[in-house]
Design a protein around this motif. Structure first.
Motif, mmCIF file in Angstrom:
data_model
loop_
_atom_site.group_PDB
_atom_site.id
_atom_site.type_symbol
_atom_site.label_atom_id
_atom_site.label_comp_id
_atom_site.label_asym_id
_atom_site.label_seq_id
_atom_site.Cartn_x
_atom_site.Cartn_y
_atom_site.Cartn_z
ATOM 1 N N UNK A 80 60.411 142.602 -82.550
ATOM 2 C CA UNK A 80 60.975 141.381 -83.140
ATOM 3 C C UNK A 80 59.853 140.403 -83.470
ATOM 4 N N UNK A 81 58.868 140.284 -82.589
ATOM 5 C CA UNK A 81 57.730 139.405 -82.865
ATOM 6 C C UNK A 81 56.999 139.862 -84.119
ATOM 7 N N UNK A 82 56.748 141.158 -84.220
ATOM 8 C CA UNK A 82 55.954 141.674 -85.336
ATOM 9 C C UNK A 82 56.717 141.675 -86.653
ATOM 10 N N UNK A 254 45.844 140.124 -85.322
ATOM 11 C CA UNK A 254 46.829 140.033 -84.237
ATOM 12 C C UNK A 254 46.750 141.228 -83.297
ATOM 13 N N UNK A 255 47.043 140.971 -82.044
ATOM 14 C CA UNK A 255 47.121 142.042 -81.048
ATOM 15 C C UNK A 255 48.551 142.076 -80.528
ATOM 16 N N UNK A 256 49.242 143.183 -80.816
ATOM 17 C CA UNK A 256 50.641 143.323 -80.406
ATOM 18 C C UNK A 256 50.737 144.137 -79.124
ATOM 19 N N UNK A 257 51.873 144.006 -78.464
ATOM 20 C CA UNK A 257 52.075 144.704 -77.191
ATOM 21 C C UNK A 257 51.931 146.214 -77.353
ATOM 22 N N UNK A 258 52.285 146.767 -78.509
ATOM 23 C CA UNK A 258 52.170 148.218 -78.715
ATOM 24 C C UNK A 258 50.727 148.689 -78.632
ATOM 25 N N UNK A 259 49.770 147.757 -78.718
ATOM 26 C CA UNK A 259 48.358 148.105 -78.620
ATOM 27 C C UNK A 259 47.830 148.006 -77.193
ATOM 28 N N UNK A 260 48.652 147.579 -76.269
ATOM 29 C CA UNK A 260 48.202 147.412 -74.888
ATOM 30 C C UNK A 260 47.983 148.757 -74.204
ATOM 31 N N UNK A 261 46.949 148.882 -73.394
ATOM 32 C CA UNK A 261 46.717 150.147 -72.689
ATOM 33 C C UNK A 261 47.800 150.463 -71.671
ATOM 34 N N UNK A 262 48.569 149.458 -71.252
ATOM 35 C CA UNK A 262 49.643 149.703 -70.288
ATOM 36 C C UNK A 262 50.803 150.495 -70.888
ATOM 37 N N UNK A 263 50.912 150.513 -72.210
ATOM 38 C CA UNK A 263 51.958 151.298 -72.881
ATOM 39 C C UNK A 263 51.478 152.742 -72.940
ATOM 40 N N UNK A 264 52.049 153.604 -72.133
ATOM 41 C CA UNK A 264 51.508 154.947 -71.961
ATOM 42 C C UNK A 264 52.449 156.069 -72.387
#
Length: 298
Positions: A80-82, A254-264
């Motif tokens: 939704x943010x993106x 921009x850095x979105x949550x989908x780019x976070x290393x925690x998303x595995x």
């Protein structure tokens, strides 16, 4: 770009009309790491409301498939943010959120409380550990963003201002925080997941996470209180990080949550329509806000 150029752009925008643009800037340019941590803490807080924590335990999503639940929640909110409330992926994300929630008997008050945590906890986190604080202008835009999300989720009696969100959150926690065995299992599983991301440092990270919990959360889950030295060390490290970040140049992309290393859970990518669970719905899980055009149901 200079360090405060994004803030200058934000101040030129209208928080009532340009709330999505403002929220994107602060969440993906100014504070992407901080917003991730704050929203993790926001969702974690909700477990201390027994009606919420107990339901999450009964679904077993956060105890049996903790990483997937973490990933799906972050990715759906991030879509939704993106992509916005009118973009196809944004609308699909809201529809998936609604389909999942409406498969269970969740009160409007609990839904409203969860929404309040998304508004209040990032501001409180940044007050304590951010490289700068949110301005009143930004707080207003955040409140409008989540008011809009809440409306799309069919939540009624929504707070209007940041102060309204904060008052509701504090009153709800005072009235409802309490012990529940299932909620404690959900809490333990979440802490284990986050600590497990750091391999041999897991015990240290778990202890640091506990040091960030306030007394009301520790009491609700019946955790032992961390020692004063541990709390002071963790908070000092975070404040030193903030001072270092303040010296860095601004983020240009921009850095979105989908780019976070925690998303595995999705190394090969994902479709928004496939995220989350697909329980048998009690009623149609579409977005309650009418649109002139809707994508087909997944």
């Amino acid at each position: 770009m200079r360090r405060y150029d994004w803030l200058r752009e934000i101040r030129r925008l209208d928080p009532e009309r340009d709330f999505l643009r403002i929220y994107r800037i602060i969440a993906t340019h100014e504070f992407p790491w901080d917003f991730t941590r704050a929203l993790e803490l926001a969702l974690y807080r909700t477990y201390a409301v027994p009606s919420i924590g107990r339901l999450l335990a009964e679904t077993a999503e956060l105890t049996g498939r903790t990483q997937k639940r973490y990933d799906d929640t972050a990715l759906l909110l991030d879509a939704v943010v993106e992509h916005g409330f009118d973009g196809e992926d944004g609308r699909t994300a809201i529809r998936r959120i609604n389909q999942m929630h409406r498969s269970y008997d969740i009160s409007n008050e609990d839904m409203r409380y969860v929404l309040c945590t998304f508004v209040v906890m990032p501001k409180r986190w940044l007050d304590a550990y951010g490289w700068r604080r949110l301005t009143a202008h930004e707080q207003q835009a955040v409140a409008v963003y989540y008011r809009t999300l809440g409306r799309h989720m069919g939540i009624t009696e929504l707070p209007q201002t940041y102060e309204d969100f904060e008052r509701f959150l504090d009153a709800y926690e005072e009235a409802h925080f309490g012990w529940d065995e299932g909620a404690r299992r959900v809490s333990d599983a979440t802490l284990d997941l986050m600590a497990g991301w750091y391999g041999p440092l897991a015990p240290v990270v778990r202890g640091a996470s506990m040091a960030l919990l306030d007394d009301s959360l520790l009491a609700a889950f019946r955790y032992e209180h961390p020692g004063p030295a541990v709390r002071k060390t963790v908070r000092t490290v975070l404040r030193l990080r903030a001072k270092a970040v303040r010296l860095l140049p601004p983020r240009r992309t921009p850095h979105y949550a989908r780019q976070n290393p925690e998303i595995k859970g999705y190394p090969n990518g994902f479709r928004v329509a496939d995220l989350g669970t697909f329980p048998t719905s009690r009623r149609t899980g579409t977005c309650p806000v009418p649109h002139t055009e809707r994508p087909p149901a997944p």
